[in-house]
Each structure stands twice: as structure tokens, then as C-alpha cells.
Design a protein around this motif. Structure first.
Motif, PDB file in Angstrom:
ATOM      1  N   TYR A  96       0.977  -1.319  -0.113  1.00  0.00           N
ATOM      2  CA  TYR A  96       0.008   0.092   0.023  1.00  0.00           C
ATOM      3  C   TYR A  96       0.677   1.270   0.096  1.00  0.00           C
ATOM      4  O   TYR A  96       0.456   2.171  -0.860  1.00  0.00           O
ATOM      5  N   ALA A  97       1.861   1.229   0.828  1.00  0.00           N
ATOM      6  CA  ALA A  97       3.132   2.553   0.884  1.00  0.00           C
ATOM      7  C   ALA A  97       3.461   2.609  -0.520  1.00  0.00           C
ATOM      8  O   ALA A  97       3.385   4.032  -0.745  1.00  0.00           O
ATOM      9  N   ALA A  98       3.754   1.673  -1.315  1.00  0.00           N
ATOM     10  CA  ALA A  98       4.484   1.959  -2.603  1.00  0.00           C
ATOM     11  C   ALA A  98       3.505   2.503  -3.588  1.00  0.00           C
ATOM     12  O   ALA A  98       3.835   3.538  -3.962  1.00  0.00           O
ATOM     13  N   GLY A  99       2.307   2.081  -3.520  1.00  0.00           N
ATOM     14  CA  GLY A  99       1.130   2.492  -4.417  1.00  0.00           C
ATOM     15  C   GLY A  99       0.834   3.827  -4.096  1.00  0.00           C
ATOM     16  O   GLY A  99       0.717   4.810  -4.969  1.00  0.00           O
ATOM     17  N   SER A 100       0.554   4.157  -2.837  1.00  0.00           N
ATOM     18  CA  SER A 100       0.345   5.636  -2.464  1.00  0.00           C
ATOM     19  C   SER A 100       1.377   6.496  -2.724  1.00  0.00           C
ATOM     20  O   SER A 100       1.483   7.829  -3.086  1.00  0.00           O
ATOM     21  N   LEU A 101       2.827   6.077  -2.373  1.00  0.00           N
ATOM     22  CA  LEU A 101       3.884   6.993  -2.952  1.00  0.00           C
ATOM     23  C   LEU A 101       3.734   7.258  -4.257  1.00  0.00           C
ATOM     24  O   LEU A 101       4.326   8.471  -4.672  1.00  0.00           O
ATOM     25  N   ALA A 102       3.900   6.377  -5.062  1.00  0.00           N
ATOM     26  CA  ALA A 102       3.627   6.517  -6.611  1.00  0.00           C
ATOM     27  C   ALA A 102       2.835   7.579  -7.032  1.00  0.00           C
ATOM     28  O   ALA A 102       3.272   8.623  -7.867  1.00  0.00           O
ATOM     29  N   THR A 103       1.422   7.627  -6.582  1.00  0.00           N
ATOM     30  CA  THR A 103       0.390   8.614  -6.784  1.00  0.00           C
ATOM     31  C   THR A 103       0.852   9.791  -6.419  1.00  0.00           C
ATOM     32  O   THR A 103       0.545  10.901  -6.849  1.00  0.00           O
ATOM     33  N   PHE A 104       1.276   9.925  -5.031  1.00  0.00           N
ATOM     34  CA  PHE A 104       1.576  11.120  -4.265  1.00  0.00           C
ATOM     35  C   PHE A 104       2.853  11.748  -5.072  1.00  0.00           C
ATOM     36  O   PHE A 104       2.697  12.986  -5.138  1.00  0.00           O
ATOM     37  N   PHE A 119      -0.781  15.526   4.984  1.00  0.00           N
ATOM     38  CA  PHE A 119      -1.296  15.539   6.199  1.00  0.00           C
ATOM     39  C   PHE A 119      -2.382  14.205   6.658  1.00  0.00           C
ATOM     40  O   PHE A 119      -2.602  13.845   7.718  1.00  0.00           O
ATOM     41  N   GLY A 120      -2.681  13.620   5.208  1.00  0.00           N
ATOM     42  CA  GLY A 120      -3.617  12.468   5.406  1.00  0.00           C
ATOM     43  C   GLY A 120      -2.754  11.205   5.233  1.00  0.00           C
ATOM     44  O   GLY A 120      -3.101  10.123   5.938  1.00  0.00           O
ATOM     45  N   LEU A 121      -1.796  11.404   4.402  1.00  0.00           N
ATOM     46  CA  LEU A 121      -0.896  10.193   4.120  1.00  0.00           C
ATOM     47  C   LEU A 121      -0.091   9.706   5.287  1.00  0.00           C
ATOM     48  O   LEU A 121      -0.147   8.340   5.388  1.00  0.00           O
ATOM     49  N   VAL A 122       0.526  10.462   5.829  1.00  0.00           N
ATOM     50  CA  VAL A 122       1.477  10.072   6.977  1.00  0.00           C
ATOM     51  C   VAL A 122       0.727   9.167   8.020  1.00  0.00           C
ATOM     52  O   VAL A 122       1.150   8.020   8.230  1.00  0.00           O
ATOM     53  N   PRO A 123      -0.473   9.656   8.655  1.00  0.00           N
ATOM     54  CA  PRO A 123      -1.235   8.783   9.461  1.00  0.00           C
ATOM     55  C   PRO A 123      -1.690   7.330   8.932  1.00  0.00           C
ATOM     56  O   PRO A 123      -1.679   6.420   9.485  1.00  0.00           O
ATOM     57  N   GLN A 124      -1.916   7.378   7.407  1.00  0.00           N
ATOM     58  CA  GLN A 124      -2.198   6.138   6.762  1.00  0.00           C
ATOM     59  C   GLN A 124      -1.053   5.218   6.879  1.00  0.00           C
ATOM     60  O   GLN A 124      -1.343   3.885   6.894  1.00  0.00           O
ATOM     61  N   LEU A 125       0.097   5.459   6.965  1.00  0.00           N
ATOM     62  CA  LEU A 125       1.240   4.515   6.918  1.00  0.00           C
ATOM     63  C   LEU A 125       1.411   3.879   8.253  1.00  0.00           C
ATOM     64  O   LEU A 125       1.555   2.767   8.543  1.00  0.00           O
ATOM     65  N   TYR A 126       0.959   4.866   9.298  1.00  0.00           N
ATOM     66  CA  TYR A 126       0.906   4.177  10.751  1.00  0.00           C
ATOM     67  C   TYR A 126      -0.157   3.176  11.142  1.00  0.00           C
ATOM     68  O   TYR A 126      -0.225   2.693  11.984  1.00  0.00           O
ATOM     69  N   MET A 127      -1.200   3.377  10.168  1.00  0.00           N
ATOM     70  CA  MET A 127      -2.352   2.653  10.589  1.00  0.00           C
ATOM     71  C   MET A 127      -2.253   1.124   9.549  1.00  0.00           C
ATOM     72  O   MET A 127      -2.812   0.239   9.945  1.00  0.00           O
ATOM     73  N   ALA A 139       9.389   8.722   6.468  1.00  0.00           N
ATOM     74  CA  ALA A 139      10.415   9.550   6.134  1.00  0.00           C
ATOM     75  C   ALA A 139      10.840   9.810   4.623  1.00  0.00           C
ATOM     76  O   ALA A 139      10.828  11.142   4.311  1.00  0.00           O
ATOM     77  N   LEU A 140      10.439   8.619   3.901  1.00  0.00           N
ATOM     78  CA  LEU A 140      10.511   9.042   2.191  1.00  0.00           C
ATOM     79  C   LEU A 140       9.540   9.971   1.964  1.00  0.00           C
ATOM     80  O   LEU A 140       9.489  10.648   0.991  1.00  0.00           O
ATOM     81  N   PHE A 141       8.216   9.829   2.305  1.00  0.00           N
ATOM     82  CA  PHE A 141       7.124  10.520   1.801  1.00  0.00           C
ATOM     83  C   PHE A 141       7.232  11.905   2.257  1.00  0.00           C
ATOM     84  O   PHE A 141       7.223  13.050   1.431  1.00  0.00           O
ATOM     85  N   VAL A 142       7.961  12.112   3.314  1.00  0.00           N
ATOM     86  CA  VAL A 142       8.160  13.572   3.825  1.00  0.00           C
ATOM     87  C   VAL A 142       9.119  14.367   3.085  1.00  0.00           C
ATOM     88  O   VAL A 142       8.987  15.501   2.822  1.00  0.00           O
ATOM     89  N   LEU A 143      10.078  13.397   2.748  1.00  0.00           N
ATOM     90  CA  LEU A 143      11.372  14.066   1.856  1.00  0.00           C
ATOM     91  C   LEU A 143      10.963  14.085   0.347  1.00  0.00           C
ATOM     92  O   LEU A 143      11.852  14.778  -0.580  1.00  0.00           O
ATOM     93  N   THR A 144      10.080  13.310  -0.050  1.00  0.00           N
ATOM     94  CA  THR A 144       9.732  13.419  -1.442  1.00  0.00           C
ATOM     95  C   THR A 144       9.636  14.600  -2.217  1.00  0.00           C
ATOM     96  O   THR A 144      10.194  14.892  -3.163  1.00  0.00           O
ATOM     97  N   PRO A 145       8.741  15.739  -1.668  1.00  0.00           N
ATOM     98  CA  PRO A 145       8.795  17.034  -2.227  1.00  0.00           C
ATOM     99  C   PRO A 145      10.038  17.771  -2.341  1.00  0.00           C
ATOM    100  O   PRO A 145      10.509  18.027  -3.771  1.00  0.00           O
ATOM    101  N   SER A 146      11.098  17.473  -1.511  1.00  0.00           N
ATOM    102  CA  SER A 146      12.364  18.322  -1.666  1.00  0.00           C
ATOM    103  C   SER A 146      13.068  17.289  -2.744  1.00  0.00           C
ATOM    104  O   SER A 146      13.939  18.011  -3.156  1.00  0.00           O
ATOM    105  N   ILE A 147      13.091  16.046  -2.587  1.00  0.00           N
ATOM    106  CA  ILE A 147      13.804  15.258  -3.664  1.00  0.00           C
ATOM    107  C   ILE A 147      13.316  15.434  -5.181  1.00  0.00           C
ATOM    108  O   ILE A 147      14.107  15.674  -6.058  1.00  0.00           O
TER     109      ILE A 147
END
Length: 378
Positions: A96-104, A119-127, A139-147
Motif C-alpha cells: 500500500y505504501a508503494a502505491g500511495s507513494l507513486a501516486t503522491f 497530512f492524510g498520508l502519513v497517518p495512513q502509513l502508521y495505520m 521519512a521517504l514521503f516527507v522527503l519526496t517533495p524536496s527530492i
């Protein structure tokens, strides 16, 4: 590109042991999920609105980014929500995380404003992932915009120090919420145990009172009437019918988990309902046991099988009920990750407390896997 920040883990607020197949999770435990679903919907809607009205991004980019955000939402509805509600805590969370990261990431590439979806995706990862596993995807999700900003040749809008601060805060918040959720789970289990013990005590009291009053009274009536057989056939028949009714009422108030059947049959039903591949066997000749002992053994089997499903990651579990002249024992052994060095949880402490009431003892073993052995002398 835009900045982003995330908040984390509600996972335990939704979870309880839901127990077999989650069907036994109380509504009060499942209700918080609705709150999180509303939060996710509002996050998607707000982020899409910001993207659509982002005048610094071409129209084509805004529409494409909105489309990828919609795909991300559909991915959660189709796959992620099922993981949230069933919480298997395994590799499927990474899918799920991989598919969500690809679309995000695709949405952020076309419009930096899509970063607010964090704000919605990070809680999903912990769920969908255990706390210790969720850190790196988060961490990868948070850094994605900068990358992506660096790849596009621009200066990152989110500085590294701020990104690290957001990552640390998100994980710390996730840890704190998880601890609170575990405590809520323990309180809920304690309330369930108190309610169960209260109900069983009331059933036992009613059975004893009926036996000591109605049943014995009718038996006395029959004895007296048999001594005066002539002209009392009707009274004798009526008394016998009432005695049968009293005995039926005593049987109906037996402890509910046993449901009028033997201990071995009740345990066999529990094992057959397990979500893990299971086996059950009885060693020795089954003997009649005090009701209190049967209830304790059955509750212990329920708790052990629940722990196997929820915590062990086991593929198989074997349950053995042994009868011998000295007493009765129940062993639940699985091929999971074992107990390790983790302290005993609320469930194991509850097992020990129940066993102490009937003079029994609990022994934990493993290597490999885990073993729970309870022994009650007779």
C-alpha cells in the motif's frame, strides 16, 4: 515546490483485538475509524482545491496533479482501508505504501501544492504498518517533495533541517498515540474481563439457588407423594414436570462459553475458528471438571489463540488438551516470532490471575516459536 509536514499514528485507537475476524471488536473501538476517514476525505478535498486554484502552476499540471490525488484516494478505498480495518501488520502494508507513494509523488511533480496531502498520508502509513516499520516509509514521503524539487533543478522549498524535524515529530507523535492506544486496549480488555466474571458469577449464583430451592423442593414433594400413591397421580406428574423444568433452567444458566457442551468440544470449536492453520488433539481420558476450571481453561485458550493471531505472525498453531490423574493441562504452541525479551502484556497477566483462582500455573516457552502451557491440579 511546496512544503509539507505530517502527523502520525492513530492505529491503536482503531484496534483491539478485534479478535476472531474482527467481528468481536466493539462498536466503541471501531467508531474512531470514521473520524479518521473524515479527516482523510477533508485532506484530499482541501489539497485538491489548493492545487486547482494554484495560479503558479499551468492548468494542465493542476488537472494532472488532481487526477493523481484522486487515484491516491481510490487506492486507499480499494486496498488501504481493508488493511486499516483488518490490521494484518505484515508486508501488505508496504504494498500500500508503494502505491500511495507513486501516486503522491506524481501529483507533487505536477504541482507542489499536492504536498499538503501528507497530512492524510502519513497517518495512513502508521495505520497499515507496525510502528517500527512505518518510520522509513514515512521519512521517504516527507522527503519526496524536496527530492523532486532537486530533480527538477530548483532549490528545495523544504530545508533539510525542517524536514528532519517534521520526521522526528511525526514518529514521536506516532509512538505517543500508540502507547495511549495500548493503554486504552488494556482498559477495554479489563472491562471485558470484569463483565465476563460478573456474568459467570451471576449464572453460578442463579444455578445454585435454583438447585438449592426449586429442584430440592420438588424432589421432596415427589418423595412424599410416592409414599401416598393413591389419588395423587396428578400431583405427582405435575411435580415431576416442574422438576424437569428446574433442571433445564439450571442447565441453561451454565457458563455461556461452554454452551452446554464439554470442554474439549468448546476448545475444538475455538481452534477450528482460528484464522491461523490449526490442529487440536486430546490426550488421556476426558474427565468431569469443576465449572470454574473449565471456564478458566477455555478463557486461557481464547486469549492464547488471540495472541497468536494478533502478535506472533505464526503460520501454524497446535493446541493440546491433556487429562491425567494428577490434573488437566492445556498447551498452545505456534511457529511465530516468540516472546523475545518483551515484558508480559495484559493478556498474559490476566491468564495468571485467572489460573491463581483455581490453583493453576502458567508456563511460557518457545525457541523456536512460542508456547503457552497452563496446568490445573485436581
Amino acid at each position: 515546490m511546496g512544503t509539507g509536514e505530517g502527523c502520525a499514528d492513530p492505529r491503536g485507537l482503531e484496534r483491539r483485538r478485534a479478535g476472531a475476524g474482527d467481528a468481536d471488536v466493539p462498536v466503541a473501538q471501531r467508531a474512531p475509524l470514521t473520524t479518521w476517514y473524515v479527516l482523510f476525505a477533508m485532506t484530499y478535498l482541501a489539497t485538491s482545491t489548493i492545487v486547482v486554484f494554484d495560479s503558479e502552476t499551468p492548468v494542465a499540471g493542476r488537472m494532472t496533479a488532481t487526477g493523481f490525488l484522486a487515484l491516491n484516494a481510490v487506492w486507499f478505498l480499494v486496498y488501504g482501508r481493508r488493511l486499516v480495518e483488518r490490521h494484518p501488520d505484515d508486508w501488505r502494508g508496504f504494498i500500500y505504501a508503494a502505491g500511495s507513494l507513486a501516486t503522491f509523488a506524481s501529483a507533487v511533480w505536477f504541482s507542489g501544492s499536492a504536498t499538503f496531502a501528507l497530512f492524510g498520508l502519513v497517518p495512513q502509513l502508521y495505520m497499515v504498518l507496525p510502528l517500527s516499520w512505518a518510520f522509513w516509509p514515512m521519512a521517504l514521503f516527507v522527503l519526496t517533495p524536496s527530492i523532486l524539487t532537486l530533480i527538477s533543478g530548483q532549490s528545495p522549498a523544504l530545508q533539510l533541517a525542517l524536514a528532519v524535524l517534521i520526521i522526528v515529530f511525526s514518529h514521536a507523535f506516532g509512538w505517543a498515540i500508540t502507547r495511549i492506544a495500548e493503554q486504552n486496549e488494556q482498559r477495554g480488555a479489563l472491562l471485558d474481563q470484569i463483565e465476563s466474571l460478573t456474568l459467570e458469577a451471576e449464572r453460578a449464583r442463579m444455578s445454585a439457588e435454583i438447585h438449592d430451592t426449586l429442584a430440592q423442593g420438588f424432589t421432596s414433594i415427589i418423595t412424599l407423594l410416592q409414599a401416598q400413591q393413591p389419588n395423587v397421580e396428578l400431583a405427582l406428574r405435575t411435580a415431576r414436570e416442574n422438576l424437569r423444568e428446574a433442571r433445564a433452567l439450571v442447565a441453561a444458566t451454565a457458563p455461556s462459553p461452554l454452551d452446554g457442551s464439554s470442554l474439549e468440544d468448546a476448545v475444538r470449536r475455538l481452534v477450528s475458528a482460528s484464522e491461523v492453520e490449526s490442529s487440536f488433539r486430546v490426550i488421556g481420558d476426558p474427565a468431569a471438571l469443576p465449572t470454574s476450571v473449565e471456564v478458566v481453561l477455555l478463557r486461557t485458550a481464547q486469549e492464547a489463540l488471540h495472541n497468536v493471531r494478533k502478535h506472533s505472525g505464526a503460520k501454524t498453531v497446535a493446541v493440546v488438551l491433556r487429562f491425567d490423574p494428577a490434573g488437566v493441562s492445556l498447551e498452545v504452541r505456534d511457529d511465530g516470532r516468540g516472546f523475545g525479551d518483551a515484558p508480559e502484556g495484559f493478556g498474559l497477566r490476566g491468564m495468571r490471575a485467572r489460573l491463581e483462582q483455581v490453583g493453576g500455573r502458567l508456563t511460557l516457552g518457545g525457541a523456536p516459536g512460542a508456547s503457552v502451557l497452563v496446568e490445573v491440579p485436581l
